[in-house]
Design a protein around this motif. Structure first.
Motif, PDB file in Angstrom:
ATOM      1  N   LEU A  22      -7.831   2.756   4.222  1.00  0.00           N
ATOM      2  CA  LEU A  22      -7.439   1.437   4.701  1.00  0.00           C
ATOM      3  C   LEU A  22      -8.645   0.524   4.890  1.00  0.00           C
ATOM      4  O   LEU A  22      -9.688   0.942   5.398  1.00  0.00           O
ATOM      5  N   LYS A  35      -3.710   6.089   4.792  1.00  0.00           N
ATOM      6  CA  LYS A  35      -2.251   6.136   4.813  1.00  0.00           C
ATOM      7  C   LYS A  35      -1.823   7.223   3.839  1.00  0.00           C
ATOM      8  O   LYS A  35      -2.263   7.255   2.689  1.00  0.00           O
ATOM      9  N   SER A  88      -2.725  -4.776   9.583  1.00  0.00           N
ATOM     10  CA  SER A  88      -1.299  -4.824   9.251  1.00  0.00           C
ATOM     11  C   SER A  88      -0.525  -3.651   9.838  1.00  0.00           C
ATOM     12  O   SER A  88       0.671  -3.763  10.104  1.00  0.00           O
ATOM     13  N   ASP A 120      -5.840  -3.883   6.059  1.00  0.00           N
ATOM     14  CA  ASP A 120      -4.778  -2.874   6.155  1.00  0.00           C
ATOM     15  C   ASP A 120      -4.610  -2.391   7.592  1.00  0.00           C
ATOM     16  O   ASP A 120      -3.492  -2.236   8.090  1.00  0.00           O
ATOM     17  N   ILE A 142       0.841  -1.184   0.000  1.00  0.00           N
ATOM     18  CA  ILE A 142       0.000   0.000   0.000  1.00  0.00           C
ATOM     19  C   ILE A 142       0.884   1.245   0.000  1.00  0.00           C
ATOM     20  O   ILE A 142       1.739   1.402   0.861  1.00  0.00           O
TER      21      ILE A 142
END
Length: 287
Positions: free
Chosen positions: A13, A171, A20, A17, A8
């Motif tokens: 997200l 992100k 993670s 995600d 990514i």
């Protein structure tokens, strides 16, 4: 892209995600005095995280015919604090706004930002969770402020145990150069319980930034202008002008004037000082 190995770079997200990046740029936990512990497994949705509201809140106590003035803002004189006990419900009257925060503290690194939004079940009651303030800055590290507004024609009760809103995370393409807490205008960086508007501080900042050096330069001069200025003219007349005129009448030559100046007592010297002070203050008034 199931089964594919990809990294990514930036964007919104998903639940995968978020897992993670969990505790690697993203961390959420319930406040110490909260009765509801944060549970990622229960509160994580496919692309968001459910959040609860705090038992502490404030109500604006003004009526629709009242005026919320800047003086009230400065004095923090327009809200009343409340606190829900265990088992109590939050009642919001039609048109009423409640200031509170999320029960959970949200910690983001400089590489992440977020958006707070309502839940469908809460929206169907006619309740908004924020008054256009939805963006969560990179480096956020505290509870999220909420402004609960009842748009329904009737009073609505809300349960502390039911999630009130959801957090969507992003992100960033590149990390921000700083965090909200470090910002020069981070007025709410220490907020845990609900805080009222501090917009009056922005007004002070704008006025202070316009001529900051000038304000400092003439702060003492302004004090002298009020206290000493009315007394300086008679002092100058008494100590400087009258003795000089008396001296000049009896003086016949330049040499005599120089000699008279050399022999001047302390009074005329103080008169010269007073004259200089008077000129300095008056120049400051013109500037």
């Amino acid at each position: 892209m199931s089964g594919e190995n990809f990294e990514i770079v930036s964007g919104m997200l998903s639940d995968s995600d978020i897992r993670s990046f969990w505790k690697n740029g993203i961390n959420i936990f319930a406040s110490e005095n909260g009765s509801i512990a944060f549970d990622l497994e229960k509160q994580l949705q496919y692309g968001s995280i459910d959040l609860h509201f705090r038992h502490e809140y404030k109500k604006i106590r003004l009526d629709k015919n009242d005026v919320l003035t800047y003086e009230m803002l400065k004095e923090h004189d327009y809200t009343s604090p409340f606190e829900l006990k265990s088992g109590e419900k939050l009642s919001i009257a039609p048109g009423e706004m409640i200031l509170t925060t999320t029960l959970e503290t949200i910690q983001l690194s400089e590489g992440f930002a977020g958006i707070i939004t309502g839940r469908s079940s809460i929206a169907r009651l006619g309740v908004m969770v924020h008054c256009c303030q939805e963006y969560i800055n990179p480096g956020h590290g505290q509870p999220i402020p909420l402004q609960l507004i009842n748009l329904a024609p009737c009073t609505v009760e809300l349960d502390l145990n039911i999630p009130i809103c959801q957090l969507i995370l992003f992100k960033l393409r590149t990390p921000a150069t700083g965090t909200y807490k470090e910002g020069i205008r981070s007025k709410y960086s220490s907020e845990v319980g609900p805080q009222i508007s501090k917009i009056h501080e922005e007004s002070a900042e704008v006025q202070g930034d316009s001529k900051p050096s000038k304000l400092k330069k003439f702060a003492f001069k302004g004090f002298l202008s009020k206290i000493a200025l009315p007394f300086l003219p008679p002092i100058i007349m008494l100590l400087l002008i009258t003795p000089f005129l008396s001296n000049s009448v009896s003086t016949k030559s330049v040499a005599d004037i120089v000699s008279a100046v050399k022999d001047m007592p302390l009074g005329p010297i103080m008169g010269v000082t007073a004259l200089g002070l008077y000129i300095w203050i008056k120049r400051g008034d013109k500037e």
